[in-house]
Motif scaffolding. Structure first.
Motif, PDB file in Angstrom:
ATOM      1  N   VAL A 146       0.682  -1.215   0.179  1.00 28.19           N
ATOM      2  CA  VAL A 146       0.224   0.130  -0.062  1.00 28.19           C
ATOM      3  C   VAL A 146       0.907   1.228   0.066  1.00 28.19           C
ATOM      4  O   VAL A 146       1.977   1.177   0.854  1.00 28.19           O
ATOM      5  N   PRO A 147       0.771   2.040  -0.880  1.00 30.51           N
ATOM      6  CA  PRO A 147       1.539   3.488  -0.929  1.00 30.51           C
ATOM      7  C   PRO A 147       1.338   4.149   0.327  1.00 30.51           C
ATOM      8  O   PRO A 147       0.591   4.320   1.046  1.00 30.51           O
ATOM      9  N   ASP A 148       2.680   4.435   0.953  1.00 33.10           N
ATOM     10  CA  ASP A 148       2.658   5.268   2.251  1.00 33.10           C
ATOM     11  C   ASP A 148       2.813   6.510   1.967  1.00 33.10           C
ATOM     12  O   ASP A 148       3.948   7.218   1.925  1.00 33.10           O
ATOM     13  N   THR A 149       1.643   7.125   1.437  1.00 38.08           N
ATOM     14  CA  THR A 149       1.707   8.315   0.837  1.00 38.08           C
ATOM     15  C   THR A 149       0.328   8.906   1.304  1.00 38.08           C
ATOM     16  O   THR A 149      -0.740   8.001   2.190  1.00 38.08           O
ATOM     17  N   LEU A 150      -0.037  10.263   1.414  1.00 37.55           N
ATOM     18  CA  LEU A 150      -1.137  10.789   1.843  1.00 37.55           C
ATOM     19  C   LEU A 150      -2.303   9.943   1.351  1.00 37.55           C
ATOM     20  O   LEU A 150      -3.283   9.764   2.014  1.00 37.55           O
ATOM     21  N   ASP A 151      -2.552   9.938  -0.071  1.00 38.95           N
ATOM     22  CA  ASP A 151      -3.529   8.994  -0.766  1.00 38.95           C
ATOM     23  C   ASP A 151      -3.631   7.591  -0.132  1.00 38.95           C
ATOM     24  O   ASP A 151      -4.859   7.189   0.000  1.00 38.95           O
ATOM     25  N   GLY A 152      -2.351   6.937  -0.098  1.00 42.20           N
ATOM     26  CA  GLY A 152      -2.482   5.544   0.662  1.00 42.20           C
ATOM     27  C   GLY A 152      -3.026   5.411   1.973  1.00 42.20           C
ATOM     28  O   GLY A 152      -3.736   4.473   2.359  1.00 42.20           O
ATOM     29  N   ARG A 153      -2.656   6.485   2.847  1.00 45.30           N
ATOM     30  CA  ARG A 153      -3.401   6.604   4.073  1.00 45.30           C
ATOM     31  C   ARG A 153      -4.780   6.941   4.381  1.00 45.30           C
ATOM     32  O   ARG A 153      -5.501   6.391   4.829  1.00 45.30           O
ATOM     33  N   PHE A 154      -5.042   7.690   3.421  1.00 51.57           N
ATOM     34  CA  PHE A 154      -6.580   8.126   3.310  1.00 51.57           C
ATOM     35  C   PHE A 154      -7.271   6.989   2.905  1.00 51.57           C
ATOM     36  O   PHE A 154      -8.345   6.615   3.261  1.00 51.57           O
ATOM     37  N   ASP A 155      -6.808   6.363   1.758  1.00 51.40           N
ATOM     38  CA  ASP A 155      -7.509   4.962   1.471  1.00 51.40           C
ATOM     39  C   ASP A 155      -7.610   3.915   2.523  1.00 51.40           C
ATOM     40  O   ASP A 155      -8.547   3.295   2.443  1.00 51.40           O
ATOM     41  N   MET A 156      -6.328   3.608   3.227  1.00 51.39           N
ATOM     42  CA  MET A 156      -6.770   2.587   4.440  1.00 51.39           C
ATOM     43  C   MET A 156      -7.580   3.136   5.384  1.00 51.39           C
ATOM     44  O   MET A 156      -8.307   2.265   6.015  1.00 51.39           O
TER      45      MET A 156
END
Length: 175
Positions: free
Chosen positions: A36-46
């Motif tokens: 899972v991308p450790d980015t703002l988008d990835g965190r938002f998605d999780m």
């Protein structure tokens, strides 16, 4: 110190539930091992995915609590944007865009779980891993889909009253 206890408000059950959602969504294995991308988008998605799982568990029950959890989600998104330095005039637009993404993902996960087949893996690949060059890591997508189903079963076993009281428990992602 003693006076602080008198003036401190107790945390709402929705806030406690939301904090458990964020803690589960920030588990390092999701990012380090599953891709899972450790980015703002990835965190938002999780966070969106874990929030969805709680909302889905409570579907048809505890409507006020469900709304309170969603409200906590958007308060947190608003606060996070402000902490990142987004100006007051832009926050509303960005939160509106986040709301569109949030409700779009909720609809996609609902549809995927209602239909037989690999719809969940496809929805996760589209939403969580959209920008991966050469496509997403299929093994990571499958692990995440299995994890979602495991979490869903775990939440189904938890009493509604406990969850609505702020006591929600997620299983840690396995290796």
């Amino acid at each position: 110190m003693i006076l602080k206890r008198f003036f401190q408000r107790s945390q709402s059950p929705a806030r406690s539930c939301y904090e458990a959602i964020v803690a589960a969504a920030r588990h390092p294995r999701l990012y380090a091992d599953w891709g899972v991308p450790d980015t703002l988008d990835g965190r938002f998605d999780m966070i969106t995915l874990h929030t969805y799982l709680v909302l889905e568990r409570l579907k048809g029950e505890e409507p006020e609590f469900r709304q309170a959890v969603v409200d906590e989600f958007f308060r947190d998104m608003d606060r996070s944007l402000r902490e990142m330095g987004v100006g007051d005039l832009s926050v509303g637009k960005k939160v509106r865009k986040m709301a569109e993404s949030f409700y779009g993902r909720i609809a996609a996960y609902d549809a995927a779980l209602a239909a037989p087949g690999d719809g969940l893996a496809a929805a996760l690949a589209r939403n969580v891993f959209p920008d991966e060059e050469g496509g997403p890591d299929i093994a990571g997508v499958r692990r995440l889909a299995e994890f979602v189903l495991t979490q869903r079963a775990r939440l189904a076993a938890q009493p509604v009253r406990a969850i609505a009281g702020g006591d929600v428990r997620f299983e840690e992602p396995g290796p």
